[in-house]
Design an enzyme around this catalytic site. Sequence first.
Site, PDB file in Angstrom:
ATOM      1  CE  LYS A   1     -77.125  95.171 -28.398  1.00 37.48           C
ATOM      2  NZ  LYS A   1     -77.143  94.135 -29.372  1.00 37.48           N
TER       3      LYS A   1
ATOM      4  CE  LYS B   1     -82.082  99.910 -22.899  1.00 36.53           C
ATOM      5  NZ  LYS B   1     -83.079 100.646 -22.781  1.00 36.53           N
TER       6      LYS B   1
HETATM    7  N1  C2G Z   1     -85.824  97.541 -36.376  1.00 36.21           N
HETATM    8  C1  C2G Z   1     -86.571  97.891 -37.641  1.00 36.21           C
HETATM    9  N2  C2G Z   1     -87.340  99.044 -36.697  1.00 36.21           N
HETATM   10  C2  C2G Z   1     -87.703  99.289 -35.485  1.00 36.21           C
HETATM   11  C3  C2G Z   1     -86.838  98.627 -34.663  1.00 36.21           C
HETATM   12  C4  C2G Z   1     -85.658  97.702 -35.206  1.00 36.21           C
HETATM   13  O1  C2G Z   1     -86.506  97.732 -38.680  1.00 36.21           O
HETATM   14  N3  C2G Z   1     -88.302 100.047 -35.378  1.00 36.21           N
HETATM   15  C5  C2G Z   1     -84.771  96.211 -37.016  1.00 36.21           C
HETATM   16  C6  C2G Z   1     -83.413  96.548 -36.461  1.00 36.21           C
HETATM   17  O2  C2G Z   1     -83.013  97.334 -36.670  1.00 36.21           O
HETATM   18  C7  C2G Z   1     -82.765  95.587 -35.888  1.00 36.21           C
HETATM   19  C8  C2G Z   1     -83.845  94.655 -35.819  1.00 36.21           C
HETATM   20  O3  C2G Z   1     -85.712  95.174 -36.047  1.00 36.21           O
HETATM   21  O4  C2G Z   1     -82.608  95.131 -37.234  1.00 36.21           O
HETATM   22  C9  C2G Z   1     -83.759  93.643 -34.050  1.00 36.21           C
HETATM   23  O5  C2G Z   1     -83.690  95.443 -33.851  1.00 36.21           O
HETATM   24  P1  C2G Z   1     -82.886  95.476 -31.589  1.00 36.21           P
HETATM   25  O6  C2G Z   1     -83.809  95.106 -31.018  1.00 36.21           O
HETATM   26  O7  C2G Z   1     -83.265  96.880 -31.064  1.00 36.21           O
HETATM   27  O8  C2G Z   1     -81.722  94.347 -32.213  1.00 36.21           O
HETATM   28  P2  C2G Z   1     -80.372  95.926 -32.390  1.00 36.21           P
HETATM   29  O9  C2G Z   1     -80.233  95.894 -30.586  1.00 36.21           O
HETATM   30  O10 C2G Z   1     -79.780  97.004 -32.901  1.00 36.21           O
HETATM   31  O11 C2G Z   1     -79.336  94.784 -32.347  1.00 36.21           O
HETATM   32  O12 C2G Z   1     -75.734  92.467 -33.707  1.00 36.21           O
HETATM   33  C10 C2G Z   1     -76.090  92.912 -33.540  1.00 36.21           C
HETATM   34  C11 C2G Z   1     -77.215  93.322 -32.715  1.00 36.21           C
HETATM   35  O13 C2G Z   1     -77.662  92.283 -32.336  1.00 36.21           O
HETATM   36  C12 C2G Z   1     -78.534  93.975 -33.637  1.00 36.21           C
END
Ligand code: C2G
Length: 131
Positions: A44, A47
């Site tokens: 995705k 990295k």
């Molecule tokens: N999030 C948030 N505020 C932030 C950063 C992240 O509300 N400042 C939320 C994201 O919107 C997501 C969750 O925290 O709903 C997890 O974020 P990530 O670890 O960045 O996950 P992501 O890479 O978006 O993975 O199947 C979908 C993916 O696995 C989602």
Amino acid sequence: MKTVITFGTFDMLHVGHIRILERAKRLGDRLLVGVSSDELNFRKKQKSAIYNEQDRMEIIRSIAFVDDVFLEESLELKGEYIKQFSADILVMGDDWEGRFDMFNDLCQVVYLPRTLGISTTETLEYIRVGA
Ligand code: C2G
């Protein structure tokens, strides 16, 4: 009993992650979290996460308002996970707005606003090069 399901990488856990999980839990009775596998994450984002999938799952499992955790092996399997866990509501951050609307026939799909001003990517950049 309403089951809420959400997905994410949750690398280097921060308050944005905590807040979305807390808000997701409040939409139902039981919160299940699909933590993306190292392989999915690499595909995705091109990295590696700082923390591996086992550690990310252990951290998310320890949160008081998370009821259960599983490994998300593929973005395409979301519909299967929703069915497998009989989820009533799918919660995603609004950075994914509209991307999962096709699951509306399986469950309610809700996009919650992200917490502004914090992200794992920006934190890593700050550590690397400073302000
Ligand atoms: N999030 C948030 N505020 C932030 C950063 C992240 O509300 N400042 C939320 C994201 O919107 C997501 C969750 O925290 O709903 C997890 O974020 P990530 O670890 O960045 O996950 P992501 O890479 O978006 O993975 O199947 C979908 C993916 O696995 C989602």
